[in-house]
Design a protein around this motif. Structure first.
Motif, mmCIF file in Angstrom:
data_model
loop_
_atom_site.group_PDB
_atom_site.id
_atom_site.type_symbol
_atom_site.label_atom_id
_atom_site.label_comp_id
_atom_site.label_asym_id
_atom_site.label_seq_id
_atom_site.Cartn_x
_atom_site.Cartn_y
_atom_site.Cartn_z
ATOM 1 N N ARG A 253 0.838 -1.191 0.000
ATOM 2 C CA ARG A 253 0.000 0.000 0.000
ATOM 3 C C ARG A 253 0.876 1.246 0.000
ATOM 4 N NH1 ARG A 253 -4.470 -0.392 4.676
ATOM 5 N NH2 ARG A 253 -4.722 1.734 3.955
ATOM 6 N N ASP A 314 6.346 -3.105 -7.700
ATOM 7 C CA ASP A 314 5.665 -1.815 -7.720
ATOM 8 C C ASP A 314 6.702 -0.698 -7.642
ATOM 9 O OD1 ASP A 314 4.040 0.368 -7.472
ATOM 10 O OD2 ASP A 314 3.353 -0.096 -5.447
ATOM 11 N N ALA A 373 1.971 2.392 -8.157
ATOM 12 C CA ALA A 373 1.126 2.350 -6.958
ATOM 13 C C ALA A 373 -0.121 1.495 -7.166
ATOM 14 C CB ALA A 373 0.731 3.753 -6.502
ATOM 15 N N GLN A 374 -0.106 0.610 -8.201
ATOM 16 C CA GLN A 374 -1.244 -0.221 -8.554
ATOM 17 C C GLN A 374 -2.510 0.621 -8.737
ATOM 18 O OE1 GLN A 374 -0.313 -1.952 -4.837
ATOM 19 N NE2 GLN A 374 1.534 -1.333 -5.879
ATOM 20 N N ALA A 375 -2.336 1.761 -9.384
ATOM 21 C CA ALA A 375 -3.463 2.658 -9.614
ATOM 22 C C ALA A 375 -4.503 2.002 -10.514
ATOM 23 C CB ALA A 375 -2.979 3.964 -10.234
ATOM 24 N N ARG A 635 -1.288 7.390 -6.104
ATOM 25 C CA ARG A 635 -1.465 6.658 -4.845
ATOM 26 C C ARG A 635 -2.910 6.764 -4.363
ATOM 27 N NH1 ARG A 635 3.480 9.757 -3.691
ATOM 28 N NH2 ARG A 635 5.254 8.407 -4.178
ATOM 29 N N SER A 638 -4.997 3.866 -5.677
ATOM 30 C CA SER A 638 -4.399 2.544 -5.531
ATOM 31 C C SER A 638 -5.457 1.484 -5.252
ATOM 32 C CB SER A 638 -3.381 2.558 -4.385
ATOM 33 O OG SER A 638 -2.829 1.272 -4.194
#
Length: 830
Positions: A253, A314, A373-375, A635, A638
């Motif tokens: 995260r 990431d 940020a795995q957006a 972020r 995310s």
């Protein structure tokens, strides 16, 4: 006694409290309205009181009633699986499956006659069965043996262990009756009789048992005439192995505090959870250690696992850990920000060690970046900012390469949690040729199946689907089980009810299922766990053991990620199609307010960045200074944040960035003198002072709102360095009076900076009138001086030097005192 056949009736024992008065019993109850009118009022009152008492007494015994074969809505017992041995059955493993667990009384009353038994179902034949067999209907399960009594009675809060052991197969004896490789659902059923109730199934626990090969029947003997035993081992079919690619996640995260621009030292984190996660035994340490061990030359001498594996890293995690290696602080307030109080962080040494180990592993293993940020890519498409899109996708690989010192695999976009929507396709298409790795949608063709064939959703975008059933099972494993939002609600199972052991069994079974089904197409598989995976060390090792087992058993062959990208691009149809008509899970959708807020903030941030230049002393550039704020927008979107908390945390981070952006634009301003200016002449310059509290120079423009009669010369573009800059703005004034002059500061593109300043200006200029008066006076003075000099040179008195004629002198009267002194006698004559 069968758990399905038992039904609770909720019968009640007669109680003397329910006897009606004799006078009331004499009233006919069948015809209640008329009979009550014929009874005395006191009898009616007694009847109503007795009826209310009957309802109050009967309700507790009836409310926990459960239907046949279904647990009661009021939980009485909880069954937990603690151990399954072996977790994967092979031809060389133990031929007896042992299931150990615990039954606990979690209800509000004692439970009597507690019994358990093991049940099993036929092997899973379609991918959705990997989920549907773990909840809902019990019709597919059959008992392995009769119920076994655990305890005659279990009081509230008490628990009792159990162990059930049965052969995989045994002729004529209780067994699981498994005669070929596959993945088999197994269920442990517990029945009991709650106080004030009747026997019922009170709970069950289910899990998947993968069978790579069937061991020999321990009860079977050799056949006659030297023939092999009937119960000989059964090996799996390896004629059609599955080409397998494993994406091992190293992500977390977002931990960097929001609203902190670049160049701020030390770096600030929202919490110190990364210190624990990176340390020995922590979540990220577990994932890295497991991958390092599984691909080491000692464990994987031929590189089979290493070939199939690719680390999905990431970039935001790398940025954070890399910053931690130089020392960091932790914000003590949830929202963080520039002025938030901090405390020292404790994870510097752990960050240094973890990052060094990752760099070493990256030298021998495939590495590919995730979306920054795995957006949520679909949410990014809704924002519609090209700069943000590039930073999230193509720019992510540059960060990974720079920090790890490698060349990462490019050309793949990992969509961990979100589905492939039309907006996602449009965004990825703008980034160039891309293979999107996303969850496959379910299709209906007789029975539900999963479409895993590559498809071309746009000329530049080809989707390589992974099985959502496998992804969901992997997401359910570990200490923080989650249900991905790409899973249909009909296939959601109660993860909180199952134990970690049971969930791990489900993950292993789902992972191995396709390799054990040579009749299932296509013969490819992408293993895509959740990016923020939380496994214990033994669970991570079990997953890698399963992957290694299926590769070495010939059920699968490794397919490197670069080969997957090339083969997917080649295998996809040439004609462009359209992605499935899906819009994602509403539960995971970001609110429109968050999307619009990110869009407006990103626009302002881009305007500010365009005005910033490079500080020659420190080398800090404008884009470097504002990059963390732009990354904060990613972020905020995310997908590692749980869906129920996404919008709240996104709005919190967005608000913090907006406050910081307001502070940055307010840090460049005009110094207000607080008094008034007096101009000596009509061309006196207007003195000003500009202040820049940013660490980088900024290009600005002055906007002076001059009243009529005042002309201002535009100073043009000004590069304002950090600190103060005095200016003298040329002006021309054509009036004499006190006026108010408004002065504003903006970037070169017109973005307002600081606050507008109002100056009080007093001008003494008279314009042309003053000019002619002064000129006339000068001419007259010059003539007078010239005339005097002319007469002086010629020796002539100047008329200006002569005594002017006076008026006639009046008769002079002497002063009486002077007269008296004149007639006084001398001293010598006395």
């Amino acid at each position: 006694m069968s758990s399905v056949a038992v039904r609770r009736t909720g019968s009640l024992r007669p109680s003397p409290l329910l006897r009606f008065p004799g006078s009331l019993r004499s009233c006919p109850l069948v015809r209640l309205p008329r009979s009550l009118r014929s009874c005395p009022p006191v009898h009616v009152f007694r009847f109503l009181a007795a009826a209310v008492l009957l309802i109050l007494v009967a309700t507790p015994a009836v409310s926990p009633r459960a239907a046949a074969g279904e647990p009661s809505s009021a939980q009485f017992l909880h069954l937990q699986i603690d151990r399954v041995t072996p977790d994967i059955v092979t031809t060389t493993s133990d031929a007896v499956v042992t299931v150990a667990g615990t039954v606990s009384n979690v209800g509000d009353r004692p439970v009597r006659d507690i019994v358990v038994r093991l049940e099993h179902a036929a092997g899973v034949t379609a991918a959705p069965g990997l989920r549907s067999n773990l909840s809902g209907n019990l019709d597919q399960y059959e008992p392995v043996a009769d119920f076994i009594t655990l305890a005659p009675e279990l009081q509230r809060g008490e628990k009792v262990p159990f162990t059930l052991s049965y052969p995989v197969r045994a002729g004529g004896q209780p067994s699981l009756h498994i005669d070929k490789p596959g993945v088999y659902p197994v269920l442990v059923n517990v029945n009991g009789t709650p106080d004030y109730g009747e026997p019922a199934r009170l709970d069950d626990a289910r899990f998947l048992l993968p069978v790579l090969g069937v061991p020999a029947d321990p009860t079977d003997t050799a056949g006659t005439d030297g023939a092999p035993p009937v119960g000989a081992v059964v090996a799996p079919d390896t004629t059609r192995p599955v080409a397998t690619t494993v994406l091992w996640p190293l992500a977390d995260r977002p931990r960097l505090a929001a609203g902190i621009p670049g160049g701020t030292t030390p770096v600030r984190l929202v919490d110190d959870d990364l210190a624990t996660s990176l340390a020995s035994g922590g979540r990220l340490d577990t994932l890295l250690t497991a991958a390092d061990f599984a691909t080491s030359p000692e464990v994987d001498p031929d590189g089979t696992v290493r070939t199939a594996l690719c680390l999905a890293v990431d970039p935001d995690l790398l940025v954070t850990v890399n910053a931690m290696t130089a020392g960091y602080v932790v914000s003590t307030t949830p929202d963080g920000g520039l002025n938030a109080p901090t405390r020292p962080g404790a994870g510097k040494d752990a960050a240094v060690d973890w990052l060094n180990r990752l760099k070493a592993l990256a030298q021998r293993t495939c590495v590919t970046p995730t979306v920054y940020a795995q957006a949520d890519v679909d949410a990014l498409a809704r924002v519609g900012d090209p700069t943000l899109n590039t930073a999230a996708t193509t720019g992510a690989a540059d960060i990974v390469d720079q920090i790890l010192g490698i060349k990462s695999v490019r050309g793949a976009a990992l969509l961990g949690d979100g589905p492939m929507t039309e907006r996602t396709v449009s965004l990825l298409a703008a980034q160039g040729p891309t293979v999107a790795i996303a969850a496959a949608p379910l299709t209906a063709s007789g029975e539900d199946t999963v479409a895993l064939d590559p498809r071309r959703d746009a000329p530049q975008v080809v989707t390589a689907p992974f099985d959502p059933m496998v992804g969901a099972a992997l997401a359910g494993a570990g200490t923080d089980p989650q249900t991905p939002t790409y899973v249909d609600s009909s296939l959601t199972i109660p993860l909180a009810h199952d134990s970690q052991v049971a969930r791990l069994q489900d993950a292993l079974g789902s992972l191995l299922w396709r390799g054990l089904r040579p009749d299932i197409e296509p013969r490819t598989q992408i293993v895509m766990p959740p990016l923020a995976w939380n496994l214990r060390p033994d669970e991570a090792q079990a997953v890698f053991t399963a992957i290694s087992s299926t590769l070495r058993a010939g059920l699968a062959v490794p397919r490197p990620l670069p080969a997957l990208i090339d083969e997917t691009l080649a295998a996809a149809p040439s004609a462009a199609g359209r992605p499935p008509a899906i819009d994602g899970n509403p539960r995971a959708r970001f609110d429109d307010d968050v999307i619009s807020g990110i869009g407006s903030t990103t626009t302002r941030l881009s305007e500010l960045t365009a005005a910033l230049t490079t500080d020659q002393q420190t080398g800090l550039t404008g884009p470097q200074y504002t990059a963390p704020l732009r990354e904060d927008m990613l972020r905020a979107l995310s997908q590692t944040v749980p869906p129920d908390a996404r919008n709240g945390l996104a709005q919190q981070r967005l608000s913090t960035v907006q406050r910081t952006l307001a502070d940055l634009t307010g840090a460049v301003t005009i110094v207000n003198p607080g008094g008034s200016y007096t101009l000596a002449t009509e061309r006196s310059p207007l003195p000003l002072a500009l202040r820049n509290d940013l660490p980088v120079p900024i290009r600005v423009r002055l906007h002076i709102d001059a009243p009529p009669g005042m002309t201002v010369t535009d100073p043009g573009e000004i590069e304002l360095p950090p600190g103060y800059l005095p200016l003298r703005v040329p002006i021309e004034v054509h009036f004499t009076q006190r006026v108010a002059v408004d002065v504003a500061l903006t970037t070169v593109d017109g973005m307002p900076l600081g606050e507008q300043v109002r100056l009080s200006v007093h001008s003494n200029a008279y314009g042309k009138v003053l000019f002619f008066i002064t000129l006339t006076g000068g001419v007259i003075l010059a003539l007078l001086v010239g005339r005097r000099l002319w007469h002086r040179f010629r020796g002539q008195p100047d008329r200006a030097d002569l005594v002017p004629p006076t008026r006639p002198v009046r008769e002079h009267r002497p002063d009486p005192l002077d007269t008296a002194l004149a007639h006084a006698p001398d001293d010598d004559t006395r």
